[in-house]
Scaffold this active site. Structure first.
Site, PDB file in Angstrom:
ATOM      1  N   ILE A 156      70.350  62.748  37.990  1.00 14.32           N
ATOM      2  CA  ILE A 156      69.253  61.781  38.071  1.00 14.32           C
ATOM      3  C   ILE A 156      69.293  61.045  39.411  1.00 14.32           C
ATOM      4  O   ILE A 156      70.239  60.305  39.703  1.00 14.32           O
ATOM      5  CB  ILE A 156      69.303  60.784  36.897  1.00 14.32           C
ATOM      6  CG1 ILE A 156      69.308  61.542  35.566  1.00 14.32           C
ATOM      7  CG2 ILE A 156      68.139  59.810  36.978  1.00 14.32           C
ATOM      8  CD1 ILE A 156      68.139  62.504  35.376  1.00 14.32           C
ATOM      9  N   GLU A 364      62.261  69.357  41.011  1.00 10.98           N
ATOM     10  CA  GLU A 364      60.853  69.151  40.660  1.00 10.98           C
ATOM     11  C   GLU A 364      60.145  70.479  40.381  1.00 10.98           C
ATOM     12  O   GLU A 364      58.983  70.690  40.722  1.00 10.98           O
ATOM     13  CB  GLU A 364      60.124  68.327  41.717  1.00 10.98           C
ATOM     14  CG  GLU A 364      60.728  66.932  41.839  1.00 10.98           C
ATOM     15  CD  GLU A 364      59.751  65.887  42.351  1.00 10.98           C
ATOM     16  OE1 GLU A 364      58.542  66.034  42.147  1.00 10.98           O
ATOM     17  OE2 GLU A 364      60.221  64.916  42.955  1.00 10.98           O
TER      18      GLU A 364
END
Length: 384
Positions: A156, A364
């Site tokens: 993260i 992504e």
């Protein structure tokens, strides 16, 4: 609303100067220390870079998608760590709130993010959940007016320094797939949240990533983005579509810097009595890279303009992310080859850049996921 031409020129000139005069000279320090100097973070706040894409009514600059990618073309020309810090606030850290948040959520969080007073983070990936985002396992169990979060998020970005997480969690275990997922705004200070040790990565040093562990973390029901459970996956996909355009633009910026460095090296490096830029095989490396760079830039700008017109850009965003992330890898590979043995040495920026750009093909949405999205969108268009 677009910036007027004079203001836009002033903004781009400011960002270009900041990249060349402040960020590029600090690249070696960031690589060495694995951290962005505090004075540079302070400068970023003062210049308003944390709020580029946040609407003006919440104290941001409110750039259009086209304006944002033009800024990204410049920010991509330095260490990805700088962009990663501010990009999360402008992108995946804030866009869920901007696109689907309640007015109370927007009013509370967006001005803080725009000012750089609060750093956002997007918590989607899990130890066993990556490309298959609809298989999220982190649970959010209803308890009166609250939800109890349990599970782990992995890789993260900004986790060690985040003030608020957008957390994708399964609120309805009876519903498999995307429909049982909700997006929560979770302050990092809540009890039951712990951060794992910082990840050690191949490249992109200075970016902070880590696990985020939720153990009986209690969050109020009004923390769900938009106030409605079961809509989190849709929010995440909208956020990622926009983020893919931004990353594609960063890839264009990185390729621009890498190619400029390679050309400069080829002009001054001599072999057989002349600059190696005079050799046709070196010229082929340079020419192929320039052509691909030009194509990538055009793709990103056209997709950004379509989004600004309100058109659907799922396919365009995935095409741009796929092409540009693969393109910058090829440009970096050719540039290292142009440098020869010197390119393998840390003395030259290409050694770091070669490592840094590899991640663009993964996060992504991997290149393979982009291929699946593109094909699915093509088939769907025919079926319509």
């Amino acid at each position: 609303m677009s910036l007027d031409p004079a203001t836009k020129t002033q903004l781009l000139d400011m960002v270009e100067r900041f990249v060349k005069e402040r960020l590029q000279p600090a690249e070696e320090q960031v690589e060495r220390d694995d951290a962005i100097p505090a004075d540079i973070v302070s400068d970023m706040r003062e210049l308003g870079l944390f709020g580029l894409a946040i609407p003006t009514e919440y104290d941001g600059l409110g750039l259009t998608m086209e304006e944002e990618v033009e800024v990204a073309f410049l920010l991509g020309q330095t260490s990805p760590a700088f962009r990663s810090l501010i990009g999360t606030n402008n992108g995946i850290g804030s866009q869920g709130i901007i696109l689907d948040g309640t007015e109370a959520q927007k009013t509370h969080w967006l001005p803080k993010m725009a000012a750089g007073e609060a750093v956002g983070s997007f918590a989607l990936t899990e130890p066993d959940v990556g490309s298959d985002a609809a298989s999220i396992r982190l649970t959010a169990e209803r308890d009166s007016e609250d939800y109890i979060l349990n599970g782990t998020k992995r890789y993260i970005t900004n986790a060690p320094i985040a003030d608020v997480f957008t957390v994708l969690a399964r609120t309805n275990p009876e519903v498999k797939g995307a429909k049982g997922i909700s997006a929560f705004l979770v302050p990092a200070t809540l009890s039951g949240i712990s951060i794992g040790k910082p990840d050690k990565k191949l490249g992109q040093r200075g970016t902070k990533t880590a696990d985020v562990i939720f153990e009986n973390c209690r969050v109020p029901a009004q923390s769900i983005i938009g106030g409605e459970a079961g809509k989190g996956f849709d929010t995440a996909m909208k956020v990622l579509n926009r983020g893919r355009l931004h990353i594609a633009a960063i890839c264009v910026g990185a390729a621009t810097r890498i190619l400029n460095d390679a050309l400069a090296y080829a002009m001054q490096r001599k072999q057989f009595g002349q600059p190696i830029a005079q050799f046709q095989l070196i010229q082929a490396f340079l020419a192929d890279s320039r052509a691909e760079l030009m194509a990538g830039r055009a793709m990103v700008l056209e997709a950004a303009r379509k989004r600004d017109r309100g058109e659907k850009v799922n396919l365009d965003a995935s095409c741009s992310k796929l092409f540009c992330s693969e393109m910058v890898g090829r440009v970096a590979d050719r540039a290292l080859q142009i440098h020869g043995g010197a390119g393998y040495m840390a003395e030259y920026a290409i050694e770091r850049q070669f490592r840094d750009v590899r991640l663009f093909r993964i996060y992504e949405g991997t290149s393979q996921i982009q291929q699946l999205v593109i094909a699915r969108e093509m088939i769907a268009a025919v079926d319509e």
